[in-house]
Write an enzyme that holds these catalytic residues in place. Structure first.
Site, short mmCIF file in Angstrom:
data_model
loop_
_atom_site.label_atom_id
_atom_site.label_comp_id
_atom_site.label_asym_id
_atom_site.label_seq_id
_atom_site.Cartn_x
_atom_site.Cartn_y
_atom_site.Cartn_z
N LEU A 87 -60.59 17.17 -7.88
CA LEU A 87 -60.83 17.88 -9.14
C LEU A 87 -60.96 16.95 -10.34
CD1 LEU A 87 -58.51 20.95 -8.57
CD2 LEU A 87 -60.94 20.67 -8.07
N HIS A 106 -67.86 23.39 -1.01
CA HIS A 106 -67.64 24.33 -2.11
C HIS A 106 -67.37 25.71 -1.52
CE1 HIS A 106 -67.89 25.81 -6.23
NE2 HIS A 106 -68.62 26.79 -5.78
C1 GRF Z 1 -61.08 24.09 -0.87
O1 GRF Z 1 -61.04 25.46 -1.15
C2 GRF Z 1 -62.46 23.57 -1.15
O2 GRF Z 1 -63.47 24.55 -1.00
C3 GRF Z 1 -62.41 23.17 -2.57
O3 GRF Z 1 -61.10 22.69 -2.79
C4 GRF Z 1 -60.22 23.29 -1.84
C5 GRF Z 1 -59.47 22.20 -1.14
O4 GRF Z 1 -58.41 22.75 -0.45
N1 GRF Z 1 -63.42 22.19 -2.85
P1 GRF Z 1 -57.50 21.78 0.47
O5 GRF Z 1 -56.82 20.78 -0.46
O6 GRF Z 1 -58.41 21.11 1.44
O7 GRF Z 1 -56.51 22.70 1.13
#
Ligand code: GRF
Length: 232
Positions: A87, A106
């Site tokens: 992020l 995504h």
């Molecule tokens: C997932 O929902 C993905 O789609 C998004 O970020 C989230 C990551 O979740 N890009 P995690 O940390 O892999 O559980």
């Protein structure tokens, strides 16, 4: 020669875990190995998962300079970068350096419900708000524009009347855990590539009901895997 994969994640790392388990299952057939996990959050679950597997893991300070991430990737001789819920901005120079070798997952069907600020539960709230009857998962190459790079694979996920952002997120995440690792493995094995005119080339299969997706894998097997994931 197996790809050396770096995973960039800010969250729990469930996609990282799914990727590690898929590569284990693939054994000698796997296209690459995860050699580095980087997060912008010291407390990210993804870092703990990496440590549990003795994989190099680094928490980048928020004010780390642009070159810090590049230096880490060079140090580990990384040739494929996987964003799994990372992020924070990837420096544009790095996106350019990894053209065709940087992937993102995504939790919606891009180009809908994507773009700056569209991450996590905001995506699912927007899908519900918009009255969409189908959401889904998108795996795409990363380019300089957020959530915009060439789409490699997508898979639809049903939206139910009674869904909340959390129930929809959980259903989409289960499909991510099946689709994303298989796409990463195929790109790591050069079975799917981004060619010079930014088109995705790979073993194109038409799935059931004519869904076209670029996975060099038996569509019926993938459907079965996803259906069992949705049934859980
Ligand atoms: C997932 O929902 C993905 O789609 C998004 O970020 C989230 C990551 O979740 N890009 P995690 O940390 O892999 O559980």
């Amino acid at each position: 020669m197996r790809s050396r994969i770096a995973v960039l994640a800010s969250g729990s790392g469930s996609n990282l875990q799914a990727l590690l388990e898929h590569l284990d299952e693939r054994g000698e057939q796997r296209g690459g190995d995860v050699v580095l996990v980087v997060s912008n959050r010291r407390d990210a679950g993804a870092l703990a998962r990496a440590r549990d597997r003795n994989i190099a893991s680094v928490a980048l300070a928020a004010n780390a300079d642009e070159n810090a991430l590049d230096a880490l990737l060079r140090e580990q001789d990384v040739d494929l970068v996987v964003l799994a819920g990372y992020l924070t901005l990837v420096p544009p120079a790095l996106v350019r350096r990894f053209r065709g070798a940087m992937l993102n997952v995504h939790p919606a069907l891009l180009p809908a419900f994507g773009g700056p600020g569209m991450y996590g539960r905001r995506v699912h709230e927007a899908v519900l708000q918009g009255g969409a009857r189908v959401s889904g998962v998108t795996v795409h190459f990363v380019d300089e524009v957020y959530d915009h790079g060439a789409i490699i694979a997508q898979w639809p996920v049903p939206v139910f009347e009674e869904d909340s952002a959390d129930t929809l997120a959980a259903r989409v995440l289960r499909v991510e855990h099946v689709l994303f690792p298989r796409v990463v493995d195929a790109v790591a094995a050069d079975a799917i590539v981004l060619d010079d005119d930014s088109r995705v080339r790979g073993a194109f299969l038409t799935g059931p009901q004519g869904w076209a997706f670029s996975l060099p894998r038996d569509a019926t097997r993938l459907t079965a895997d996803i259906e069992s994931a949705l049934a859980r």
